[in-house]
Design a protein around this motif. Structure first.
Motif, PDB file in Angstrom:
ATOM      1  N   ILE A  25       0.848  -1.193   0.000  1.00 47.64           N
ATOM      2  CA  ILE A  25       0.000   0.000   0.000  1.00 47.64           C
ATOM      3  C   ILE A  25       0.880   1.237   0.000  1.00 47.64           C
ATOM      4  CG2 ILE A  25      -1.701   1.324   1.321  1.00 47.64           C
ATOM      5  CD1 ILE A  25      -2.802  -1.247   2.382  1.00 47.64           C
ATOM      6  N   LYS A  26       0.622   2.123  -0.961  1.00 45.83           N
ATOM      7  CA  LYS A  26       1.294   3.412  -1.005  1.00 45.83           C
ATOM      8  C   LYS A  26       0.291   4.478  -0.619  1.00 45.83           C
ATOM      9  CE  LYS A  26       2.584   3.109  -5.294  1.00 45.83           C
ATOM     10  NZ  LYS A  26       3.216   3.456  -6.598  1.00 45.83           N
ATOM     11  N   SER A  27       0.712   5.447   0.175  1.00 43.98           N
ATOM     12  CA  SER A  27      -0.196   6.500   0.603  1.00 43.98           C
ATOM     13  C   SER A  27       0.458   7.867   0.484  1.00 43.98           C
ATOM     14  CB  SER A  27      -0.656   6.263   2.041  1.00 43.98           C
ATOM     15  OG  SER A  27       0.440   6.322   2.935  1.00 43.98           O
ATOM     16  N   GLU A  28      -0.385   8.877   0.285  1.00 45.31           N
ATOM     17  CA  GLU A  28       0.095  10.247   0.137  1.00 45.31           C
ATOM     18  C   GLU A  28      -0.913  11.177   0.796  1.00 45.31           C
ATOM     19  OE1 GLU A  28       0.667  13.563  -3.458  1.00 45.31           O
ATOM     20  OE2 GLU A  28       0.263  11.446  -3.910  1.00 45.31           O
ATOM     21  N   LEU A  29      -0.430  12.100   1.619  1.00 53.40           N
ATOM     22  CA  LEU A  29      -1.299  13.041   2.312  1.00 53.40           C
ATOM     23  C   LEU A  29      -1.548  14.284   1.464  1.00 53.40           C
ATOM     24  CD1 LEU A  29       0.049  12.921   5.990  1.00 53.40           C
ATOM     25  CD2 LEU A  29      -2.094  11.979   5.111  1.00 53.40           C
ATOM     26  N   GLN A  30      -2.796  14.761   1.469  1.00 56.35           N
ATOM     27  CA  GLN A  30      -3.161  15.978   0.754  1.00 56.35           C
ATOM     28  C   GLN A  30      -4.173  16.756   1.582  1.00 56.35           C
ATOM     29  OE1 GLN A  30      -4.662  15.192  -3.178  1.00 56.35           O
ATOM     30  NE2 GLN A  30      -2.726  14.388  -3.951  1.00 56.35           N
ATOM     31  N   THR A  31      -4.331  18.029   1.232  1.00 53.94           N
ATOM     32  CA  THR A  31      -5.361  18.865   1.844  1.00 53.94           C
ATOM     33  C   THR A  31      -6.554  18.960   0.891  1.00 53.94           C
ATOM     34  OG1 THR A  31      -3.744  20.183   3.070  1.00 53.94           O
ATOM     35  CG2 THR A  31      -5.929  21.146   2.759  1.00 53.94           C
ATOM     36  N   GLU A  32      -7.724  18.666   1.384  1.00 56.32           N
ATOM     37  CA  GLU A  32      -8.946  18.695   0.574  1.00 56.32           C
ATOM     38  C   GLU A  32      -9.815  19.866   1.018  1.00 56.32           C
ATOM     39  OE1 GLU A  32     -11.544  16.337  -2.238  1.00 56.32           O
ATOM     40  OE2 GLU A  32      -9.403  16.303  -1.710  1.00 56.32           O
ATOM     41  N   VAL A  33     -10.235  20.690   0.061  1.00 59.80           N
ATOM     42  CA  VAL A  33     -11.102  21.838   0.351  1.00 59.80           C
ATOM     43  C   VAL A  33     -12.566  21.409   0.195  1.00 59.80           C
ATOM     44  CG1 VAL A  33     -11.761  24.187  -0.311  1.00 59.80           C
ATOM     45  CG2 VAL A  33      -9.354  23.473  -0.432  1.00 59.80           C
ATOM     46  N   LEU A  34     -13.349  21.541   1.261  1.00 66.91           N
ATOM     47  CA  LEU A  34     -14.774  21.208   1.211  1.00 66.91           C
ATOM     48  C   LEU A  34     -15.625  22.445   0.949  1.00 66.91           C
ATOM     49  CD1 LEU A  34     -15.012  18.665   4.173  1.00 66.91           C
ATOM     50  CD2 LEU A  34     -14.696  18.196   1.738  1.00 66.91           C
ATOM     51  N   THR A  35     -15.284  23.555   1.603  1.00 65.51           N
ATOM     52  CA  THR A  35     -15.939  24.840   1.305  1.00 65.51           C
ATOM     53  C   THR A  35     -14.870  25.915   1.303  1.00 65.51           C
ATOM     54  OG1 THR A  35     -16.387  25.375   3.635  1.00 65.51           O
ATOM     55  CG2 THR A  35     -18.083  24.138   2.439  1.00 65.51           C
ATOM     56  N   GLY A  36     -15.034  26.917   0.435  1.00 69.81           N
ATOM     57  CA  GLY A  36     -14.082  28.009   0.351  1.00 69.81           C
ATOM     58  C   GLY A  36     -14.484  29.158   1.251  1.00 69.81           C
ATOM     59  N   ASP A  37     -13.858  30.327   1.022  1.00 65.37           N
ATOM     60  CA  ASP A  37     -14.213  31.483   1.840  1.00 65.37           C
ATOM     61  C   ASP A  37     -15.111  32.418   1.061  1.00 65.37           C
ATOM     62  OD1 ASP A  37     -12.656  33.286   0.237  1.00 65.37           O
ATOM     63  OD2 ASP A  37     -10.850  32.593   1.265  1.00 65.37           O
ATOM     64  N   SER A  38     -15.596  33.443   1.744  1.00 66.06           N
ATOM     65  CA  SER A  38     -16.598  34.343   1.163  1.00 66.06           C
ATOM     66  C   SER A  38     -16.046  35.202   0.044  1.00 66.06           C
ATOM     67  CB  SER A  38     -17.170  35.262   2.249  1.00 66.06           C
ATOM     68  OG  SER A  38     -16.128  36.008   2.867  1.00 66.06           O
ATOM     69  N   SER A  39     -14.705  35.311  -0.069  1.00 64.19           N
ATOM     70  CA  SER A  39     -14.132  36.147  -1.123  1.00 64.19           C
ATOM     71  C   SER A  39     -14.114  35.450  -2.464  1.00 64.19           C
ATOM     72  CB  SER A  39     -12.700  36.545  -0.750  1.00 64.19           C
ATOM     73  OG  SER A  39     -11.874  35.393  -0.661  1.00 64.19           O
ATOM     74  N   SER A  40     -14.413  34.140  -2.478  1.00 64.62           N
ATOM     75  CA  SER A  40     -14.390  33.379  -3.725  1.00 64.62           C
ATOM     76  C   SER A  40     -15.772  33.337  -4.348  1.00 64.62           C
ATOM     77  CB  SER A  40     -13.922  31.943  -3.465  1.00 64.62           C
ATOM     78  OG  SER A  40     -14.096  31.148  -4.625  1.00 64.62           O
ATOM     79  N   PRO A  41     -15.935  33.816  -5.598  1.00 65.22           N
ATOM     80  CA  PRO A  41     -17.254  33.813  -6.226  1.00 65.22           C
ATOM     81  C   PRO A  41     -17.784  32.430  -6.487  1.00 65.22           C
ATOM     82  CG  PRO A  41     -15.544  34.401  -7.832  1.00 65.22           C
ATOM     83  CD  PRO A  41     -14.902  34.383  -6.479  1.00 65.22           C
ATOM     84  N   ASP A  42     -16.901  31.438  -6.504  1.00 61.70           N
ATOM     85  CA  ASP A  42     -17.360  30.087  -6.786  1.00 61.70           C
ATOM     86  C   ASP A  42     -17.882  29.378  -5.548  1.00 61.70           C
ATOM     87  OD1 ASP A  42     -14.671  29.616  -9.120  1.00 61.70           O
ATOM     88  OD2 ASP A  42     -16.743  30.223  -9.481  1.00 61.70           O
ATOM     89  N   THR A  43     -17.546  29.914  -4.382  1.00 63.72           N
ATOM     90  CA  THR A  43     -17.904  29.198  -3.171  1.00 63.72           C
ATOM     91  C   THR A  43     -18.851  29.945  -2.275  1.00 63.72           C
ATOM     92  OG1 THR A  43     -15.937  30.101  -2.088  1.00 63.72           O
ATOM     93  CG2 THR A  43     -15.719  27.953  -3.131  1.00 63.72           C
ATOM     94  N   ASP A  44     -19.179  31.192  -2.597  1.00 65.25           N
ATOM     95  CA  ASP A  44     -20.087  31.936  -1.737  1.00 65.25           C
ATOM     96  C   ASP A  44     -21.041  32.751  -2.569  1.00 65.25           C
ATOM     97  OD1 ASP A  44     -20.393  34.752   0.067  1.00 65.25           O
ATOM     98  OD2 ASP A  44     -20.738  32.833   1.068  1.00 65.25           O
ATOM     99  N   SER A  45     -22.305  32.622  -2.326  1.00 67.09           N
ATOM    100  CA  SER A  45     -23.304  33.268  -3.159  1.00 67.09           C
ATOM    101  C   SER A  45     -23.415  34.757  -2.889  1.00 67.09           C
ATOM    102  CB  SER A  45     -24.677  32.621  -2.920  1.00 67.09           C
ATOM    103  OG  SER A  45     -25.050  32.771  -1.566  1.00 67.09           O
ATOM    104  N   SER A  46     -22.919  35.235  -1.719  1.00 68.29           N
ATOM    105  CA  SER A  46     -23.084  36.648  -1.411  1.00 68.29           C
ATOM    106  C   SER A  46     -22.295  37.533  -2.355  1.00 68.29           C
ATOM    107  CB  SER A  46     -22.640  36.923   0.030  1.00 68.29           C
ATOM    108  OG  SER A  46     -21.268  36.600   0.188  1.00 68.29           O
ATOM    109  N   SER A  47     -21.265  36.987  -3.017  1.00 68.08           N
ATOM    110  CA  SER A  47     -20.490  37.755  -3.971  1.00 68.08           C
ATOM    111  C   SER A  47     -21.056  37.659  -5.376  1.00 68.08           C
ATOM    112  CB  SER A  47     -19.034  37.274  -3.974  1.00 68.08           C
ATOM    113  OG  SER A  47     -18.979  35.922  -4.379  1.00 68.08           O
ATOM    114  N   ASN A  48     -22.165  36.954  -5.532  1.00 66.76           N
ATOM    115  CA  ASN A  48     -22.793  36.784  -6.840  1.00 66.76           C
ATOM    116  C   ASN A  48     -24.275  37.100  -6.726  1.00 66.76           C
ATOM    117  OD1 ASN A  48     -23.576  36.125  -9.384  1.00 66.76           O
ATOM    118  ND2 ASN A  48     -22.897  33.993  -9.318  1.00 66.76           N
ATOM    119  N   PRO A  49     -24.662  38.395  -6.760  1.00 70.39           N
ATOM    120  CA  PRO A  49     -26.047  38.779  -6.543  1.00 70.39           C
ATOM    121  C   PRO A  49     -27.001  38.220  -7.564  1.00 70.39           C
ATOM    122  CG  PRO A  49     -24.738  40.640  -7.355  1.00 70.39           C
ATOM    123  CD  PRO A  49     -23.793  39.540  -7.027  1.00 70.39           C
ATOM    124  N   GLU A  50     -26.496  37.857  -8.763  1.00 77.32           N
ATOM    125  CA  GLU A  50     -27.396  37.321  -9.780  1.00 77.32           C
ATOM    126  C   GLU A  50     -28.000  35.987  -9.361  1.00 77.32           C
ATOM    127  OE1 GLU A  50     -25.231  39.257 -13.708  1.00 77.32           O
ATOM    128  OE2 GLU A  50     -25.366  37.099 -13.466  1.00 77.32           O
TER     129      GLU A  50
END
Length: 355
Positions: free
Chosen positions: A204-229
């Motif tokens: 078994i080979k293993s490798e550690l990584q960081t996984e993003v589940l939710t972003g922050d409010s400054s990202s338009p892809d992860t927070d609807s408040s920055s996308n009024p449409e």
């Protein structure tokens, strides 16, 4: 309607680890936590057939230490609350993301409620093969609704969901929230440690990584408040000056009274007169051209339970005719929440104003 079918002879559907199917421990899909523990406690005594069956595969598992991360716990709680609120009218209650979504029942009802989609699948799938077939239909439709044309970006699949993979389940639910209810505030900046595991003949080979589940409010892809449409138009309206809100309310009220005139009824107070569900049901019947039998609702409700029954029936009818509505708790309308009432009336107004 789902409210009747989910109560029916089965009673209210309270999902838990032991509900909906009885399967022996030997044949039950492995839990996410058990799979993670197995990786980190791998010993020679492990069944060689088990390792052989995964040869050549790469699996992404949550680090055991990350499972106790308070941010992850809050995200799980928020998703459970969202599901229970969304499906409250259908008497569906879940307790665990891992244990209560793998058979497709909850995902089926979420898709129906949020997307107005009625899929040709059985309500309760008891066998593993039936659950997998059901999930295939549901996830195929969900991927289309979520705009997942690039399969390489999809972080879930039928096998992972059915195997109660927590990481895949969370990714799917977060994507559904973004697509169907972008205004919902999920915990931000949730990141966890995952281990990428590859099983081969050499071990078994293993490798550690960081996984993003939710972003922050400054990202338009992860927070609807920055996308009024993408924000709900009623939520936008209620942020405006009072005179502008009243102008829109008067236009909707005029629309309502035009369509209620044939019944000799008139609405003067939008904030209060829809709370018992009676006028809302009659309005739906007038606009959609069907008669709702008087035995199906309370024409003169005398308590909150009867009012809640009426409003729940009204929302179920709107869902059945495919009207796109944001998730609305029937209790909010009974409690005279003007935002919830306006969302329903605006959806009807938008559909029928040109008719």
């Amino acid at each position: 309607m789902f409210s009747s079918s989910s109560q029916g002879v089965f009673g209210p559907v309270h999902l838990s680890a032991d509900s909906c199917q009885q399967v022996s421990k030997e044949t039950e899909p492995p839990r996410a936590g058990e799979m993670e523990a197995a990786v980190f406690e791998y010993k020679k005594k492990e069944d060689p057939l088990e390792a052989e069956s995964f040869q050549g595969e790469k699996r992404k598992l949550i680090q055991p230490t990350s499972l106790k991360d308070p941010k992850l716990e809050k995200l799980k709680e928020a998703l459970v609350d969202w599901i229970n609120t969304t499906l409250k009218a259908e008497h569906i209650v879940i307790q665990s993301l891992e244990e209560d979504l793998y058979d497709g029942l909850v995902l089926h009802h979420l898709l129906s409620r949020l997307g107005g989609v009625n899929l040709p699948v059985e309500e309760i799938a008891l066998t593993s093969s039936a659950q997998i077939r059901k999930l295939e239909v549901i996830l195929n439709e969900l991927d289309k609704r979520l705009g997942m044309q690039d399969s390489s970006l999809i972080k879930w699949d039928v096998k992972l969901i059915h195997n109660k993979d927590l990481l895949a389940t969370i990714h799917l639910l977060v994507a559904m929230v973004k697509a169907f209810q972008p205004k919902l505030n999920l915990p931000q900046n949730v990141k966890i440690e995952v281990v990428i595991v590859e099983v081969s003949k050499s071990g078994i080979k293993s490798e550690l990584q960081t996984e993003v589940l939710t972003g922050d409010s400054s990202s338009p892809d992860t927070d609807s408040s920055s996308n009024p449409e993408r924000e709900d138009p009623i939520e936008q309206l209620l942020k405006l000056e009072a005179n502008k809100v009243n102008t829109v309310k008067k236009a909707i009220l005029h629309f309502v009274n035009q369509n209620m005139a044939n019944l000799g009824l008139q609405v003067a107070d939008m904030d209060k007169q829809f709370a018992d569900g009676v006028i809302l049901l009659l309005l739906i019947g007038q606009l959609e051209g069907f008669f709702i039998p008087l035995v199906d609702f309370n024409l003169t409700p005398v308590n909150d339970a009867e009012m809640l029954h009426n409003v729940t029936l009204a929302l179920d009818l709107l869902n059945d005719i495919g009207l796109q509505l944001p998730s609305i708790d029937p209790q909010d309308i009974v409690s005279q929440d003007i935002a919830a009432t306006l969302k329903v009336l605006y959806a009807l107004f938008k559909k029928h104003k040109s008719n």
